[in-house]
Scaffold this active site. Sequence first.
Site, PDB file in Angstrom:
ATOM      1  N   ARG C 592       0.858  -1.355   0.142  1.00 15.67           N
ATOM      2  CA  ARG C 592      -0.077   0.173   0.009  1.00 15.67           C
ATOM      3  C   ARG C 592       0.768   1.230  -0.015  1.00 15.67           C
ATOM      4  O   ARG C 592       1.773   1.371   0.726  1.00 15.67           O
ATOM      5  CB  ARG C 592      -0.867  -0.008   1.333  1.00 15.67           C
ATOM      6  CG  ARG C 592      -2.108   0.826   1.354  1.00 15.67           C
ATOM      7  CD  ARG C 592      -2.845   0.628   2.602  1.00 15.67           C
ATOM      8  NE  ARG C 592      -3.927   1.263   2.684  1.00 15.67           N
ATOM      9  CZ  ARG C 592      -4.436   1.373   3.931  1.00 15.67           C
ATOM     10  NH1 ARG C 592      -4.049   0.908   5.090  1.00 15.67           N
ATOM     11  NH2 ARG C 592      -5.762   2.130   3.985  1.00 15.67           N
ATOM     12  N   ASN C 595       1.175   7.675   0.708  1.00 19.81           N
ATOM     13  CA  ASN C 595       1.202   9.105   0.377  1.00 19.81           C
ATOM     14  C   ASN C 595       1.742   8.991  -0.954  1.00 19.81           C
ATOM     15  O   ASN C 595       3.001   9.093  -1.150  1.00 19.81           O
ATOM     16  CB  ASN C 595       1.805  10.175   1.300  1.00 19.81           C
ATOM     17  CG  ASN C 595       1.677  11.500   0.800  1.00 19.81           C
ATOM     18  OD1 ASN C 595       1.681  11.916  -0.372  1.00 19.81           O
ATOM     19  ND2 ASN C 595       1.224  12.461   1.731  1.00 19.81           N
ATOM     20  N   PRO C 596       1.287   8.983  -2.119  1.00 18.17           N
ATOM     21  CA  PRO C 596       1.714   8.962  -3.476  1.00 18.17           C
ATOM     22  C   PRO C 596       2.670  10.046  -3.730  1.00 18.17           C
ATOM     23  O   PRO C 596       3.672   9.785  -4.465  1.00 18.17           O
ATOM     24  CB  PRO C 596       0.589   8.706  -4.443  1.00 18.17           C
ATOM     25  CG  PRO C 596      -0.819   8.705  -3.749  1.00 18.17           C
ATOM     26  CD  PRO C 596      -0.361   9.188  -2.227  1.00 18.17           C
ATOM     27  N   LYS C 665       4.924  -2.152   2.385  1.00 16.65           N
ATOM     28  CA  LYS C 665       6.115  -2.936   2.540  1.00 16.65           C
ATOM     29  C   LYS C 665       7.502  -1.814   2.501  1.00 16.65           C
ATOM     30  O   LYS C 665       8.645  -2.450   2.790  1.00 16.65           O
ATOM     31  CB  LYS C 665       6.400  -3.460   1.088  1.00 16.65           C
ATOM     32  CG  LYS C 665       5.292  -4.897   1.207  1.00 16.65           C
ATOM     33  CD  LYS C 665       5.359  -5.589  -0.347  1.00 16.65           C
ATOM     34  CE  LYS C 665       5.649  -6.911  -0.497  1.00 16.65           C
ATOM     35  NZ  LYS C 665       5.620  -7.303  -1.845  1.00 16.65           N
ATOM     36  N   GLU C 669      14.700   1.908   0.290  1.00  9.75           N
ATOM     37  CA  GLU C 669      16.070   1.208  -0.302  1.00  9.75           C
ATOM     38  C   GLU C 669      15.727   0.793  -1.594  1.00  9.75           C
ATOM     39  O   GLU C 669      16.484   0.976  -2.353  1.00  9.75           O
ATOM     40  CB  GLU C 669      16.243   0.157   0.574  1.00  9.75           C
ATOM     41  CG  GLU C 669      15.946   0.223   1.956  1.00  9.75           C
ATOM     42  CD  GLU C 669      16.926   1.157   2.867  1.00  9.75           C
ATOM     43  OE1 GLU C 669      17.972   1.242   2.481  1.00  9.75           O
ATOM     44  OE2 GLU C 669      16.431   1.703   3.737  1.00  9.75           O
TER      45      GLU C 669
END
Lengths: 208, 325, 704
Positions: C592, C595-596, C665, C669
């Site tokens: 999910r 905040n796009p 997730k 990184e």
Amino acid sequence: MKNDERLTDGAVETEEQRGGLSRRSILLTVGGVATLAAVSEVAAQPISERPPSASTGRVRLVVNGRQHELDLDPRRSLLDVLRETLDLTGTKKGCNQGACGACTVLLNGRRIVSCLTLAAMHDGAEIKTIEGLETNGELHPLQAAFVEHDGLQCGFCTPGQIMSGIGCIAEGHAGSPDEIRFWMSGNICRCGAYPGIVAAVADAAKGA
Amino acid sequence: MLPFTLEKVTSVQAAIAAASSGRRFIAGGTTLIDLMREEVDQPAHLVDINALPLSEIRIEGSDLVIGALARMTDIAAHAGVQRLHPLVAESLVEGASPQLRNMASIGGNLLQRVRCPYFRMHDAPCNKRSPNSGCAAIDGLNAGHAILGTSNHCAATHPSDVAVALVALDATMQVRGPRGERTFPVEELFRLPGDTPHLEHTLLPGELILAVRIPGGPDSRRARYLKVRDRASYEFALVSAAAALDVEDGVIRQARLAVGGVGTRPWRLRTVEKALIGKPLDRKIFETAARLALEGARPLSGNHYKLELLPRTIVRALEMAGEAA
Amino acid sequence: MTTNVIGTPLPRVDGRAKVTGAARYAADFNQGGQAYAVIVGATVGLGRVTGIETAPVEKMPGVVAVITHRNGPRLPYAPHKSYIDPATGERLHVLQDDQVHFYGQPVAIVVADTLDQAERAAAALHISYTAERPLVDLADPKARPVVPAAGKQPDARLPADTARGNADSALADAPVKVDEIYEIARENHNPMEPHATVAAWNGNRLTLWSKSQFVVNEQAEIAAVFGLPPENIQVICPFIGGAFGTSLRTWPHVTLAAVAARQVGRPVKLVLTRKQMFFMTGHRPRTLQRMALGATADGKLTSIVHEGTGETSRYEEFMEALTSVTSFLYSTPNVQTRYRLLPLDIGTPNHMRGPGEASGVFALECAVDELSYKLGIDPIELRRRNEPAIDEGENKPFSSRSLMKCHDLAAERFGWSRRLPEPRSMRDGRLLVGMGMASASYPAFHAPADARARLLADGTAEIEVAASDMGPGTYTSMTQVAAETLGLPVERVRLSLGRSDYPPAPSHGGSWTMASVGSAIRAACMAVQEEAAKRPQGGRPIEATASAQRDPDVAARFSMHSFGAVFAEVAVDPDVGTIRLRRAVGAYGIGRVVNPRLARSQCIGGMIGGMGMALMERTVLDPRDGRPVNAHMADYLLPVNLDIPQLEAHFVEEIDPHVNALGVKGLGEIALVGMAPAIANAVFHATGKRVRSLPIRIEDVLTV
């Protein structure tokens, strides 16, 4: 937070008289291989020729419209005067070598890196920093554009980016994204917010 | 940084008098303050010359005259410079960053110090910083160092971009000192390191740079600056080239060429120029001529690639100049 | 009640503070009467301090203390290790003896009234040494690799050796092979903010305004160093000016600031110089990797042998996940991984964005690209043919895996179909154009975290947690989690971070902050909601502190990783060798997206970091004494604005019900992982020259 005597910083700063003292290393030979360390006696002048006192007398700086009269160690950079003497910590020290742009301010309207200039050379100058951009609590259009276009992440280079962006727009170098990218290349952003920075400068330039 | 005194002068006379008694000039400060902070440079007395009336940029006949205190930004943005000498403008904006160009004067730019990393390190030997201490670069890491004009004592490159253009364009400089004024080619400002790498320029004690004069010529509009570097901006040149061509009916009548990043001073390439005169604008010709640039080149352990990059940069710069209107 | 705040592209809640200069970073916390400290570093790379002439420096103007191992306090240095510290070895004990382990190691600290005075005095301090030539080159034949001790444990998180099937014999039998060595230069994090600590003692209590990605660990570490109870130490760090891993550990300068402040009886400000950032605060270790792939003629992988060696210091074994991805990224019956360390006379490396994965995936994804050319199979198709059904290393299903979806989306947005397969076949005028792609992966970690929520009578809420925000937007995204859980508009939620007396959070790294801290905040908010439901008449404030961690049963059942795909286009000037990135597209399956707007920024930032890794970044050590010769922002190249073209980051729709309650997730990184091999593969496609050593510079492609 800041006591008053620090605002006049250097009244007691009689600088060292034994100024020629300098770091030395010694030549070392290990197993017949000289290491890189070498004698480097770098003192340029005999100690006695060093100036006994290093005060410049009063220096007047107008910072964000407010006049300051300071008694400064001539060594002090404009950046350190802003941050350490005046407690205007919005301007950041990223490298102290003129190689990153984080300390960018406007000096008499032009963007410069404040780490590579001596405050004492700018008696009477007008300096604008990030703290001086808001008007009556309203963000400067470029500040607002940085938030809107997410032209920042950690925020550390942001004051320098914004001051540089204001200079870039004022110079007429914000006509296209490519032009902005070229003329904003004196400000490194390690987080990689460059696309947002370009969008923010382009946006603010339209309204300027 | 070692302590120092700072005074301001408002006349050229006073500046020269101050310098004659051992004081050092400071203008933009972008090199000097950086090196003073590292204690590589240790002036005890500084004279701020920024108030001197030496910032003017003017056209005199076909010549361009730039006051020593004119800032890189202002020179590059000057309409007369862009019209008469686009090469100068191009080399200026390829240098440093917008902020540094707002600060740095043309006089200071010419006098900037080398970028050898060991020069900046007190705990490494450097003949330039500390005569006769040795050179850490020659047997050390030297990918950025010079292949031309080096000695066994120093191989640091001169870092200026605009100096390369000025040397190519036969610019002269006007200086004034206690014994009066003199004028000489910019090229002669820079000394080879030889066995005295701590002596970098030919200014006499007390001399102040007043102006740089760039003569106009039939080639000054067909002139380009190419700076090759890994980063697109804000990096010193690995190799750069300033090329000016006077072309008539597709034939080169005059060629002027200087290169940066490869020499211990801005490097004029007269043998390459000669090989181009009377020849057509042709890549093969450029390639043959460019190989002549390597005459006397002495690579170090880390900069062999410059033997390949230098002629390629020259070829490309000549092509660019040939294509310029 | 829900307000659907999660998933909305909210602008940063701390944006105003950051664009006005109001956001305060460690060095901005000036204290009245503070003195300034400057560290003096060793000028030899290995040896012993034999003399320090402190007396003349002590008499210099403004100098209040010169502290060395001779006159400084003996510190208890009680045993203390966190999971971000190397499991094997012992941290540097600063100013406790005369030993010099690496160039630049702190050997003295000078304190003065002003910064100018302190810098002058530090430069004037005369120190003599005996010195030996250090070993600093990973490729030096004299260097002896070791098997990392922590990797030999049966339950090692980073096992030194793993094997399934018989990779060596399968490789020998394979009809098509790639067997190459890949090298990645030592890199420094180089955040824009230098490390800084302002230290102030009040009796036996110490306040540290200090740059840290892990304030509760900094508290614990300094408590251990000084032999004090942790509650005596308060660490404050509301903003971090970028870190990328360099502030995960507590480095010696924090101790030195506290030592200095105690000695001079005043608050002390200590800021590292940019140069000191190159040897005192960790780095991405230089690595050498052998990557060998065996495949059938139709592109089925039959064997992978991955042998990776990373540098470490002599006094600690720094380990990273160099070989981890190799066991599960693709389907293959035979895999052998070997991870070794090479102890050198350098400071201990540490985690740098995408630690291990970024380096290991570079080798793997370049090798797969090489294989695709050998086989004549499109590189995406080659990956598709080796897409595994489960994690074959762990023999577990993935909680979710969207790798091929990412490739398909990114390929379509990138226009991969316009690529001509032949190297050197695409041009734009004079320029050689190349397109390359790579897969990316990073674990979906989750660590236990606490958080406190407080509902106030005025209808607002306060959230407190000892987490950090180094730039990804933690303030904003956590505010969204709290607002959604509490059913409040975001304006009515105030989130506070970065104090060690807040409920403990794990280190701000490893892409686990949203999963870990977000889950804790959600739990705390649910707890106060529950209590509020019991008090219909009001009764505020309501406060609750809650913990969250991953269900161990779920953790045991699934393999949890983010996946992504990165596509890059470069242009190479065939005359002068300049390599410029022209565009890049990344697609990521990260569960999910909270905040796009911020997630997109973070991904693009990671891609830019990967671009630096590919084409610019390298810290070069002088083999004679281990000094970094390019310890300068002008000489250690990072991308500038003009280097960065149009970049796109996309997220595939991915619902992962297993990773955590939020279904996130992490992406910090993975945003960097994959970019370097995509660019390296594009450089090959443009030039026909395979460069297996990063960074790829002009001299590497000059003769193509």
